[in-house]
Scaffold this motif. Sequence first.
Motif, PDB file in Angstrom:
ATOM      1  N   SER D 298       0.583  -1.270   0.144  1.00 17.17           N
ATOM      2  CA  SER D 298       0.214  -0.351  -0.397  1.00 17.17           C
ATOM      3  C   SER D 298       0.768   1.236  -0.141  1.00 17.17           C
ATOM      4  O   SER D 298       0.451   1.717  -0.975  1.00 17.17           O
ATOM      5  N   GLU D 340      -7.039   1.715   0.117  1.00 20.14           N
ATOM      6  CA  GLU D 340      -7.303   0.667   1.184  1.00 20.14           C
ATOM      7  C   GLU D 340      -8.696   0.699   1.507  1.00 20.14           C
ATOM      8  O   GLU D 340      -9.297  -0.054   1.545  1.00 20.14           O
ATOM      9  N   ASP D 425      -5.980  -0.305  -4.842  1.00 19.81           N
ATOM     10  CA  ASP D 425      -5.271  -1.442  -3.342  1.00 19.81           C
ATOM     11  C   ASP D 425      -6.233  -2.220  -2.946  1.00 19.81           C
ATOM     12  O   ASP D 425      -7.488  -1.429  -2.616  1.00 19.81           O
TER      13      ASP D 425
HETATM   14 MG    MG Z   1      -2.610  -2.278   1.979  1.00 21.68          MG
END
Ligand code: MG
Lengths: 343, 343, 320, 502
Positions: D298, D340, D425
Amino acid sequence: MSEDTAAVPAQQVKSAPAKKESGISALLGSPAGRNTGLVVALVLLCLGGVVTAGDRFADVDNVLTILRLAAVIGVVSVGMTFVITGGGIDLSVGAIVALSSVWATTLATQGIANDSHWIVMVFTALLVGGACGLVNGALIAYGRVVAFIATLASLAAARGLAEIISNRKTQIVNVPGFTAFFDASVLGVPVLVVIFALVAAGGWVLLNRTTFGRRTFAVGGNPEAARLAGIDVRRHTVMLYTLLGLCCGLAAVMLIARTTTGSATHGGLYELDAIAAVVIGGTLLSGGRGTIAGTVFGVLIFTTLSNVFTLNNLSISAQAVAKGAIIVVAVLLQQRLARRSGA
Amino acid sequence: MSEDTAAVPAQQVKSAPAKKESGISALLGSPAGRNTGLVVALVLLCLGGVVTAGDRFADVDNVLTILRLAAVIGVVSVGMTFVITGGGIDLSVGAIVALSSVWATTLATQGIANDSHWIVMVFTALLVGGACGLVNGALIAYGRVVAFIATLASLAAARGLAEIISNRKTQIVNVPGFTAFFDASVLGVPVLVVIFALVAAGGWVLLNRTTFGRRTFAVGGNPEAARLAGIDVRRHTVMLYTLLGLCCGLAAVMLIARTTTGSATHGGLYELDAIAAVVIGGTLLSGGRGTIAGTVFGVLIFTTLSNVFTLNNLSISAQAVAKGAIIVVAVLLQQRLARRSGA
Amino acid sequence: GNTPQSQGGDQGGGAKVANDEPGDKVVIGFSAPAADHGWMAAITDAAKKEAGKYSDVELRVVEGTNDVNLQISQVETFINDKVDAIVLLPFDGAALTPVALKAMKAGITVINVDRQFDSPFAARSTVLGDNYGMGVSAGTYVCERLKDKPNAVVAEIAGIDSLPLTQDRSKGFAEALSGCGLKVGNRVAAEFTVESGERAAANLLQAAPKIDALWNHDDDQGVGVTAAIKNSGRSEFFMVGGAGSANVMREIKADNGPHKATVIYPSTQGADGIRLARLAVQNKSLGDLVEVEIPRQVQLYAPVVTKDNVDRYLPTAFES
Amino acid sequence: MTAAALLSVRGVVKRFPGVTALGGVDFEVRAGEVHCLLGQNGAGKSTLIKVLSGAHRPDEGEIRWRGEVVEFGNPTAAMRSGVAAIYQELDLVSGLSVADNVFLGHELSKAGFTKRADARRRTRALLRRLGHPEISPDRDVGRLSVAHQQIVSMARALSLDGQLLIMDEPSAVLDPDEVRVLFGIIRELTAQGVAVIYISHRLAEIREIGDRVTVLKDGRTVATGLDAREVKTADLIALMTGRVLENVYPRRKPVDPAAPVVLQVRGLADEDRFREVDFTVHAGEVVGLAGLVGSGRSEILETVYGARKAAGGTVEVDGRRLRRGSVGAAVRAGMGLCPEERKSQGLLLDQAVYRNITVSSMSSFARFGFLDDRAERARAATLTESLDVRPAGVERVVRGLSGGNQQKVVLARWLLRECRVLLLDEPTRGVDVGARSEIYELIRALADSGVAVVVVSSDVEEVLGLADRVLVVREGRVVHDGPADEIDESRVLDLVMEGHAA
Ligand SMILES: [Mg+2]
Ligand SMILES: Nc1ncnc2c1ncn2[C@@H]1O[C@H](COP(=O)(O)OP(=O)(O)OP(=O)(O)O)[C@@H](O)[C@H]1O
Ligand SMILES: Nc1ncnc2c1ncn2[C@@H]1O[C@H](COP(=O)(O)OP(=O)(O)OP(=O)(O)O)[C@@H](O)[C@H]1O
Ligand SMILES: O[C@@H]1[C@H](O)[C@H](O)CO[C@H]1O
Ligand SMILES: [Mg+2]
């Protein structure tokens, strides 16, 4: 912030998806409808005025008096709506009004104005207001100083500066063109009221119809998401405070016109009045949600309240108690009706 | 709320992984360390005092004077720390102090106190303060009125009521036992300062070592999560405001002792002072994060500032400008140092 | 001037005979700054009491405010209402001038109280305290007592520093002191309230380890100042008050506190304003004057009250 | 109803203003079983969980607990009866420590004082049991990774010692290793007679851990009591979606080797999470980043996007170097990121769907800064329709959408913008099977139209199924870079775990 606690249940309500609107609920859900509670509160207040003061209240002159009173704080409140919607707060508005009013009325400024055009005073006030807003915004966005503290500091500094510049004397305006312009009326409506109406209308368009407004909601609602969506959150924050600063400069011009003076004591406690009008209007103190119409209603409720009190010869302390009670009732009303409309 | 805007980059910092703490950064991360910036600011301020005012500043009497002046607003600020940490705000603290001070010093109360025991006055003040807090809390938690507005309304109502009860006269205290008790010193430390110390220590324990404190963080940080964890968020909110009300009642007692009077003008603008102290101390206006030690430092910074200014015979306007600048510097300092400590 | 507390009832001007006879009904609007300190509260109370004495006076009192914009709109409301007279204690004299002019143009008798307008046409008559004179009186008294001490330390606790009246007082004080070679060594400002007085004094007493004389502009804040002095245990100096509250006068009389004198700034100005407004509207004259019109300006005197003459002033003093 | 039913639910209805989230749910849970709940995004699973745990009051219906009718008016009542829940939206309080969160609401205390040492000790024990002794009980929960937060939530649920443990998509943020530990614990609990309600969109998991299955569709039970091991995948999908799904992953087209390089990352490094990251993505290529939770994927994406300051290295789009640390520059160059954590990083939760979609392309709807609201809504409507966002309606406030549908809204934002480079993500976290295949199609279609796509996923199968090329990230370094069809799942897992295997 504050309302988060209370908002536990409110959030639930808030998060309700907009239903297919039908009949009354559609009406209530419309821009005007979202403020039903406020409108009702204002109407009740006016009814109270008519019942207790009759013609004296329902008179055109009296209505204009209310609107003139509303105009100055109204312009500040419209600007404040942007800052709060964008997730900020500004405690320095009153001090900025004072500083702008002082700077625009120094002997030097008035001299230049008399030699050239009174508009110089207006520009001076706007410039000073805008600059103060810029400093606030920069401190908050780039200096990362919490808005509450940054603007509290500005409040102290701007008032102090205003006192130093004016030497704590009230500065009287002797620029005939200036007073003549702002004392005039357009079709019976005082120029100050016209300015307020224009600012409110402009503010509404800016907040609801432009990319700037849309970004304001985004920045206030979730700054991190706004940033990742490509919005320059810091620059936008600076713009918001500068906009509010400009509004304060304009309010200073209006106050100068109304009082024919500039003074370091002008705009006392405007911060509380403006924030109160904005919040009672339905803008969330936590940001992301704001309404100009609500703010205008908020301002009108407070000014009408003062007016009704003025007409009624109530004991002064009793007025304060009544004011507290009426504020609570107005909010409860707004909530109950807004909730019903599913807003 | 407000700081969310500023927090954009701060959030980034927040979400950054905490590195393995080592040496200095571990120290800075400790409870004392978290306030390094504030401590440094206070030390610098004191240095400034010593340099400019020498012995007059570094004198025991002067230090006690600063502490005595800090005591009243300090007690209110400790209470305010709880409310803000719990996600709320209270603008009515000053008015509650006024109302409590007036109620505790009416002729009637003083009569009873003289006939029985001066503690009656203390209980009266606490009762009035607690009751006001309860009303605030109930309006906010159960009436779902936004805290800002609810307490703004209380501010108006409580001050009005105080004026009505006192007939806007300063009520002088003639209860010898009362004055004697609060004027005394314990081992050279004035009783007022002792009370402040006890309240601060008690507040720290309550916030950091009890379930009440844990829940306060939860209610302020994530009310929905708190609710899902089985916490009665509304009841807790009511308790927070009541606690603050009690603090205001106690502050009223202290103010009565300091000024030998009760008055509807007491506690003017305490709301701003207390919120400023709390926020500069590092408590988040949006709730969920609060520190009593920070608040105490915040209060001390503000009171020391006025003391140093006065010792230096600075003009009030210059004081205001300097104050603004110093606040900003203190916050920037605190931020840089706190950031370094990975907070 | 009279106060609600005084027994005198009808004092001043010997106007009792003809002038007190009921005449045409007079509606008077009254507006003043926020009663955020005792003197200002006393002003309004005295005005109300005074109006209550006349069956032909209807008084409308509005919310006290420090927002000039609101005060202007209050006056506008009075104009809309077509009241007969307006008694106005402006938060800021200059700022309220335009609307007072407007009222005068509308044929309403405006009586200006305490803080002066900047146009002579804005009021039919003005009742003024003498702020500069207050400072001079206080300074002169201090000079008298300290004339043998050229190095004496004189301290000053001013009122709200941003108000022009505070400037006037300080100016008068400084000028009177310079007459005897003294100057103000330490100056702080409070906000006319007990609490602010205590706070300012506590700091001041630390700033000045030795003081010979202290002038405090306002007796309301003086209650707090006295508390701070008592708490510090200091007694090397004497204190002069301001405005002239009853409790300070009692202290002077009993000679049991720091106050040895106070300078009067009458809190009855509002009441006087009511009287003048009534007389002007009813076209009556001021009793003891030969002149058939009420005067343009009445400036009240700022006498020094000491142990020797306190009995004369105590009955008309305001309770803070 | 069998006598052994611990919990039985009859005709439960829950309405929200304008939406009937549950329109009649029936099922029962026996002591000691793992009962799986399946259903598409928005089917009502989470709502049902909230009803069972006392967080929502049902509008109609009956809940029996050990045979007796109960009303859990609030979460405490449910907890007292022995119902513990792990919610889908991790409801932890950041700012409080791990231990504080574990015992929030049922603090270990004496006379109101928290017993901090006890809480710490017990938290440590719970975390050890969950296979994460490295999480310190004193850490601020807000600073943990999502995965670790999920672990804390589980610790919290375990600390309640319930008879029924409800888990709403616990595995969504976990990597395979951690899922294995989780299953171990579930088995342990069921052996002791604890019942578990398990929600997941991953059918393989259902088969591995589930005993019986209940399927929800549009707020109603469409099947209940199915045997988790016997029932056919196709049947389950048909029950959930009402249609038959052939291939989850779309067919790959070979990437044109002559396709221009769109994204070029060289020597990218940040302060301490990763260094020397190099990779290129060609037009039309999908690159997958595999790795363990916390391996730094990430952070790499965010740094490429300019959302974090890089300590070194360069990022080029179409051969032009981007200014460091500027999201604006990246977006202008044609980059888009689906972050994310969609709630905190992706969405304006209290705003309308269409505003969330158009937020990054406002200027294309604006003239002199004035927005054409109607055009915005129309475009957004087209997109949400093609993505099958449910319930439909672009005026809807995003907060009210189910997790999977919220994810689609974020995707729609970048579809609208027509990016050159799309960084995703965990794009299918919490997304149901049906929708997932739609998203895969979409990603593939985007790639085919010349977009360079980078996908981070903890689901190795997904990475292999979707990507043309696979990068394996371990401890902040790219340890493998090669075509997807030259590597298999176990090899990826080996690479990922190397040095990690305990
Ligand atoms: Mg991640
Ligand atoms: N608080 C709420 N207010 C309004 N509508 C809601 C609320 N919570 C859920 N809904 C609606 O209820 C329906 C069911 O949502 P729920 O979250 O239970 O779905 P889900 O099955 O858990 O989906 P997912 O797999 O995406 O998590 C959705 O249509 C959603 O929009
Ligand atoms: N050793 C660790 N194990 C797990 N998480 C860690 C570790 N160290 C740090 N973290 C936290 O995990 C977070 C996630 O890390 P990162 O985003 O780089 O991993 P990722 O590979 O994308 O994993 P995820 O699939 O969870 O997003 C980081 O923000 C960091 O705070
Ligand atoms: O308001 C001020 C003060 O109260 C002073 O004490 C008297 O003059 C008034 O104008
Ligand atoms: Mg769900």
